[in-house]
Design a protein around this motif. Sequence first.
Motif, PDB file in Angstrom:
ATOM      1  N   HIS A 157       2.554  13.191  -3.164  1.00 38.78           N
ATOM      2  CA  HIS A 157       2.282  12.276  -2.141  1.00 38.78           C
ATOM      3  C   HIS A 157       3.528  11.516  -2.298  1.00 38.78           C
ATOM      4  O   HIS A 157       4.972  11.928  -2.350  1.00 38.78           O
ATOM      5  CB  HIS A 157       1.314  11.178  -3.184  1.00 38.78           C
ATOM      6  CG  HIS A 157      -0.167  11.594  -3.407  1.00 38.78           C
ATOM      7  ND1 HIS A 157      -1.098  11.268  -2.421  1.00 38.78           N
ATOM      8  CD2 HIS A 157      -0.732  12.236  -4.271  1.00 38.78           C
ATOM      9  CE1 HIS A 157      -1.525  11.725  -2.784  1.00 38.78           C
ATOM     10  NE2 HIS A 157      -1.526  12.744  -4.225  1.00 38.78           N
ATOM     11  N   CYS A 192       1.756   4.746   0.169  1.00 39.47           N
ATOM     12  CA  CYS A 192       1.971   6.301  -0.016  1.00 39.47           C
ATOM     13  C   CYS A 192       2.871   6.825   1.011  1.00 39.47           C
ATOM     14  O   CYS A 192       1.781   6.571   2.713  1.00 39.47           O
ATOM     15  CB  CYS A 192       0.654   6.238  -0.514  1.00 39.47           C
ATOM     16  SG  CYS A 192       0.986   8.536  -0.157  1.00 39.47           S
ATOM     17  N   GLU A 194       3.527   9.727   2.505  1.00 39.81           N
ATOM     18  CA  GLU A 194       3.113  11.422   2.559  1.00 39.81           C
ATOM     19  C   GLU A 194       1.548  11.414   3.193  1.00 39.81           C
ATOM     20  O   GLU A 194       0.847  10.769   2.211  1.00 39.81           O
ATOM     21  CB  GLU A 194       3.556  11.902   1.676  1.00 39.81           C
ATOM     22  CG  GLU A 194       3.314  13.462   1.671  1.00 39.81           C
ATOM     23  CD  GLU A 194       4.358  13.821   2.301  1.00 39.81           C
ATOM     24  OE1 GLU A 194       6.218  14.320   1.972  1.00 39.81           O
ATOM     25  OE2 GLU A 194       4.339  14.932   3.117  1.00 39.81           O
ATOM     26  N   TYR A 195       1.249  12.070   4.301  1.00 46.76           N
ATOM     27  CA  TYR A 195      -0.554  12.195   4.224  1.00 46.76           C
ATOM     28  C   TYR A 195      -0.920  12.554   3.982  1.00 46.76           C
ATOM     29  O   TYR A 195      -0.392  14.210   3.159  1.00 46.76           O
ATOM     30  CB  TYR A 195      -0.166  12.633   6.145  1.00 46.76           C
ATOM     31  CG  TYR A 195      -1.819  12.850   6.227  1.00 46.76           C
ATOM     32  CD1 TYR A 195      -2.839  11.971   6.306  1.00 46.76           C
ATOM     33  CD2 TYR A 195      -2.931  13.573   6.486  1.00 46.76           C
ATOM     34  CE1 TYR A 195      -3.640  11.275   6.360  1.00 46.76           C
ATOM     35  CE2 TYR A 195      -3.857  14.022   6.733  1.00 46.76           C
ATOM     36  CZ  TYR A 195      -4.380  12.789   7.054  1.00 46.76           C
ATOM     37  OH  TYR A 195      -5.934  13.383   7.051  1.00 46.76           O
ATOM     38  N   CYS A 196      -1.830  12.845   2.704  1.00 48.78           N
ATOM     39  CA  CYS A 196      -2.110  12.750   1.545  1.00 48.78           C
ATOM     40  C   CYS A 196      -3.762  13.428   1.697  1.00 48.78           C
ATOM     41  O   CYS A 196      -4.703  13.262   1.019  1.00 48.78           O
ATOM     42  CB  CYS A 196      -2.150  12.398   0.294  1.00 48.78           C
ATOM     43  SG  CYS A 196      -2.664  10.572   0.453  1.00 48.78           S
ATOM     44  N   HIS A 200      -5.271   8.786   2.709  1.00 45.90           N
ATOM     45  CA  HIS A 200      -3.943   8.545   2.876  1.00 45.90           C
ATOM     46  C   HIS A 200      -3.601   6.292   2.620  1.00 45.90           C
ATOM     47  O   HIS A 200      -3.075   6.120   2.036  1.00 45.90           O
ATOM     48  CB  HIS A 200      -3.496   9.291   3.709  1.00 45.90           C
ATOM     49  CG  HIS A 200      -2.024   8.833   4.269  1.00 45.90           C
ATOM     50  ND1 HIS A 200      -0.909   8.935   3.338  1.00 45.90           N
ATOM     51  CD2 HIS A 200      -1.915   8.209   5.296  1.00 45.90           C
ATOM     52  CE1 HIS A 200       0.397   8.668   3.750  1.00 45.90           C
ATOM     53  NE2 HIS A 200      -0.134   7.853   4.876  1.00 45.90           N
ATOM     54  N   MET A 203      -4.191   4.264   0.231  1.00 43.73           N
ATOM     55  CA  MET A 203      -4.091   4.637  -0.760  1.00 43.73           C
ATOM     56  C   MET A 203      -2.445   3.977  -1.175  1.00 43.73           C
ATOM     57  O   MET A 203      -1.444   4.200  -1.014  1.00 43.73           O
ATOM     58  CB  MET A 203      -3.027   5.721  -0.910  1.00 43.73           C
ATOM     59  CG  MET A 203      -2.080   6.497  -2.325  1.00 43.73           C
ATOM     60  SD  MET A 203      -2.448   8.039  -2.312  1.00 43.73           S
ATOM     61  CE  MET A 203      -1.798   8.326  -3.971  1.00 43.73           C
TER      62      MET A 203
END
Length: 326
Positions: A157, A192, A194-196, A200, A203
Amino acid sequence: MISGSLRALVAAMGAGEGTFWLPSQASETAAEVDASFRLVYWISVFFLALITFLLVFFIVRYRERAGYERQQAPEHNTPLEVFWSVIPTLIVIGLFWSGYRSYLSLAVAPQNTYEILVTGQKWNWQFTYPNGYVDAQLHVPRDTAIKLIMSSQDVIHSFYAPNFRVKRDVIPGRYTQVWFTPLATGEYDVFCTEYCGTSHSAMLSKIVVHEPNEFDAWLEEASDFLTRMPPAEAGQMLYRMRGCKQCHSVDGTVGTGPTLAQLFGTSVSLVGGATVTVEENYLRSSIVDPQSQVVAGFEPVMPTYRGRLKDEEISAIIEYIKTLNQ
Ligand code: CUA
């Protein structure tokens, strides 16, 4: 130094409140980061204007026309070449200096900081305070250097608080850090970046900056919620704060996980064909060992809460789930 006077010049243009390009400055280091940004920005604007002007000027001045005679292009001009090599070199040295200074301010935390542990997981943020209390929002006192020690439960993340100009990857199996000193009370966004996975974009969290003398009272009261509230109410709070809500709805909507509405007491089919009745023990095992009995039709993506929720917290969540049958 070139960058010094340019810094002063660009700092005068658009500092303070949020601008078209940048959100308001909520930390001490934000001003330095913004000065570097504006330095790059105004140098770019200057050269864009200069080059565009010269381009148009030359097109008009040297255009092919009646009575105009083409001339031989000059082959080499040493003073000119020295000029256009030295000036850009000085400019990039100035940019480096400005960027490096703000990078150092961001990277090196002061000696005495208030430390808060940050855990990223699919798909929420958890902030653990020095007394062990866990919250879904980051509460901090104003004018205090805050250091975040960050790690992830699952995938990569990235913690991003634009008003504080801090952004750092949050990685499983490793700690990363950011620090900042909040300047003004209020609420600020956390993203967030960062593609998670599926949620996402959900988040999200908030940084809540308190007056320094009110922070301790807030922490004391917040930490005490299990003894202050009836279990079902405490369970509802845990449902919102500890990441249940991102995947399990309470209104019947199917999310990444099954809805909790009208769930207690029903029979559910599991992956593999078995059927279980949803009662206290099944709910508890689904929280501490979520991969063991996955409901048919869902992916086994829930992280374990073993060791991360206390027994009385799990009981409170179960009491809350029971209330969703009414
Ligand atoms: Cu976590 Cu994107």
